[in-house]
Design a protein around this motif. Structure first.
Motif, mmCIF file in Angstrom:
data_model
loop_
_atom_site.group_PDB
_atom_site.id
_atom_site.type_symbol
_atom_site.label_atom_id
_atom_site.label_comp_id
_atom_site.label_asym_id
_atom_site.label_seq_id
_atom_site.Cartn_x
_atom_site.Cartn_y
_atom_site.Cartn_z
ATOM 1 N N VAL A 122 -25.229 53.827 44.881
ATOM 2 C CA VAL A 122 -23.774 53.950 44.749
ATOM 3 C C VAL A 122 -23.083 52.755 45.412
ATOM 4 O O VAL A 122 -22.112 52.197 44.883
ATOM 5 N N ALA A 123 -23.604 52.341 46.569
ATOM 6 C CA ALA A 123 -23.025 51.196 47.280
ATOM 7 C C ALA A 123 -23.126 49.921 46.444
ATOM 8 O O ALA A 123 -22.211 49.094 46.441
ATOM 9 N N MET A 124 -24.231 49.740 45.721
ATOM 10 C CA MET A 124 -24.376 48.558 44.858
ATOM 11 C C MET A 124 -23.345 48.567 43.731
ATOM 12 O O MET A 124 -22.778 47.512 43.389
ATOM 13 N N VAL A 125 -23.091 49.732 43.172
ATOM 14 C CA VAL A 125 -22.086 49.836 42.105
ATOM 15 C C VAL A 125 -20.711 49.440 42.640
ATOM 16 O O VAL A 125 -19.963 48.691 42.003
ATOM 17 N N ILE A 126 -20.370 49.931 43.819
ATOM 18 C CA ILE A 126 -19.076 49.591 44.436
ATOM 19 C C ILE A 126 -18.986 48.091 44.692
ATOM 20 O O ILE A 126 -17.935 47.468 44.483
ATOM 21 N N LEU A 127 -20.098 47.492 45.134
ATOM 22 C CA LEU A 127 -20.112 46.057 45.445
ATOM 23 C C LEU A 127 -19.678 45.222 44.250
ATOM 24 O O LEU A 127 -18.908 44.266 44.389
ATOM 25 N N PHE A 128 -20.154 45.571 43.053
ATOM 26 C CA PHE A 128 -19.884 44.738 41.882
ATOM 27 C C PHE A 128 -18.682 45.200 41.059
ATOM 28 O O PHE A 128 -18.277 44.509 40.120
ATOM 29 N N THR A 129 -18.102 46.330 41.402
ATOM 30 C CA THR A 129 -16.940 46.805 40.636
ATOM 31 C C THR A 129 -15.647 46.821 41.437
ATOM 32 O O THR A 129 -14.567 46.744 40.852
ATOM 33 N N LYS A 130 -15.744 46.885 42.764
ATOM 34 C CA LYS A 130 -14.523 47.069 43.563
ATOM 35 C C LYS A 130 -14.303 46.021 44.653
ATOM 36 O O LYS A 130 -13.173 45.848 45.111
#
Length: 438
Positions: free
Chosen positions: A168-176
């Motif tokens: 989940v943290a990786m998704v946030i890194l590249f989207t937010k």
């Protein structure tokens, strides 16, 4: 500011949530694994911190050179792999290896440096408070859920949850997460990393950070083992009743402490109060025979920890120059994580050869010495910042800019601004402009 800080705080809090979920119970569960001893359990509890200590400086320095985002991704992937190894471990040594690998993804200093890149120093205290609050919230959630999930589904489930949180943290890194500005720093030339250790203010903060984190793992080795021992005979599933109220009180104390430390520029006083609470809490945990008093001691510990947490990182970024932030935070967190490992290992060793009373008194004596050392700490000088469009600046004058009341200057190349950090009570904005404007 919130849009810049929240995604990074979310990444850090998700990572800490994964680590904290197992902390309340890992010592009692690890004791049941093949080959386990109290000393090895202490190494497991603080094991992630040893590799954090080793990799904080390389990660911080690498982020200064190749960028924050790529460095964060590498750290999260390593953390994910380590979490999966822990989840599948069936003996103490495999669990230990997984914990070491979890710590090798040392991204804490990178995130803090990135926040300081994105947020102006005048409001950086609030940004650090948001980050600290998110970490403290992770503490609170973990203290409530960790013992319940661990008792119901096993500690391996906690590690699988940790692995999921890293994705989940990786998704946030590249989207937010926004891309930080490129900073070009020239003032006073290139400063060696060794200069960080020669700065008395930074050295004091490094020691404060280290002691706080070392006492944390000492507490997490002691608390669950003592409460489930013959002394109190608690069930593992009941541990949340000690942790949850303690964390709620810690969250309540954190707000006023952050305001008093940041807004009123009194972090030294907050640190001293916290250390006194640490001393009292370990004495009580070591010596009391009452479960009620023991819970009070646990609450005192978490109040002290949470009062310090939002201020420590903020003070380091205030004392460090802009080009030192990644390295300064890396060194500080490296030393702190080494102390985290020592705290857990020392406590496990002491449980092997002595009792909790000796441990409580030993920690209290060490913390008293820490209190005496911290009396030397100075509160930071309050600086103002002057922002001037780069096109209006005379480069030759800028390169010759020297004044005892100017802390530093740097160029924000992305926003095409020259930023001068100075003492407003000693030198005026107009006087500064006259020295560098065309």
């Amino acid at each position: 500011m919130f849009k810049k800080v929240f995604p990074l705080s979310a990444i850090l809090s998700l990572r800490f949530l994964g680590l904290f979920l197992v902390l309340p119970v890992i010592s009692v569960y690890a004791l049941e694994l093949e080959g386990s001893t109290p000393l090895l359990v202490g190494v497991v509890v603080g094991g992630y911190a040893l590799t954090q200590a080793i990799f904080q400086v390389p990660f911080g320095t690498m982020s200064d050179k190749i960028g924050r985002k790529p460095t964060l991704l590498v750290g999260l992937v390593i953390f994910l792999i380590g979490s999966l190894i822990c989840a599948y471990s069936t003996d103490i040594y495999t669990l230990m290896f997984g914990r070491f690998l979890q710590g090798a993804g040392a991204i804490g200093s990178v995130i803090t440096a990135m926040i300081s890149d994105l947020v102006e120093e005048e409001i950086r205290g609030k940004a650090m408070a948001i980050m600290g609050a998110s970490i403290a919230m992770s503490f609170a959630i973990a203290m409530g859920l960790g013992p319940v999930i661990g008792a119901g589904y096993g500690i391996s489930t906690l590690f699988f949850i940790t692995a999921g949180l890293s994705i989940v943290a990786m998704v946030i890194l590249f989207t937010k997460v926004p891309t930080p500005p490129r900073i070009k720093h020239i003032y006073h030339g290139v400063v060696k990393t060794s200069d960080i250790l020669k700065d008395s203010n930074l050295l004091n903060m490094i020691i404060i950070n280290a002691m706080q984190k070392g006492l944390m793992t000492a507490a997490f080795v002691l608390i669950p083992i003592i409460l489930t021992s013959d002394a109190f005979a608690w069930e593992k599933s009941d541990l949340y009743m000690a942790y949850l109220p303690a964390m709620l009180l810690g969250l309540i104390a954190m707000g006023p402490a952050a305001v008093f430390g940041e807004k009123h520029n009194k972090p030294r006083e907050i640190f001293l109060i916290s250390i006194v609470l640490f001393i009292a809490s370990f004495l009580l945990m070591g010596l009391t025979t009452s479960s009620t008093i023991f819970i009070v001691a646990v609450s005192m510990f978490f109040i002290a920890f949470n009062m310090m947490e939002p201020l420590v990182q903020s003070m380091i970024t205030k004392f460090a120059k802009v080009h030192q932030k990644g390295a300064a935070l890396g060194i500080s967190n490296s030393v702190a994580y080494f102390a985290t490992f020592v705290g857990g290992t020392f406590t496990g060793l002491m449980l092997d050869i002595s009792d909790r009373g000796v441990i409580g008194i030993s920690v209290a004596i060490t913390a008293t010495l820490w209190l005496l050392w911290t009396l030397k700490l100075q509160n930071p000088t309050k600086h103002s910042h002057l922002y001037i469009p780069h096109a209006e600046i005379d480069e030759d004058k800028l390169n010759l800019l020297e004044n005892e009341h100017i802390a530093e200057w740097y160029i924000n190349e992305t926003e095409k601004l020259v930023v001068v950090k100075y003492v407003a009570s000693a030198i005026s904005e107009d006087e500064l402009k006259s020295k560098i404007i065309k």
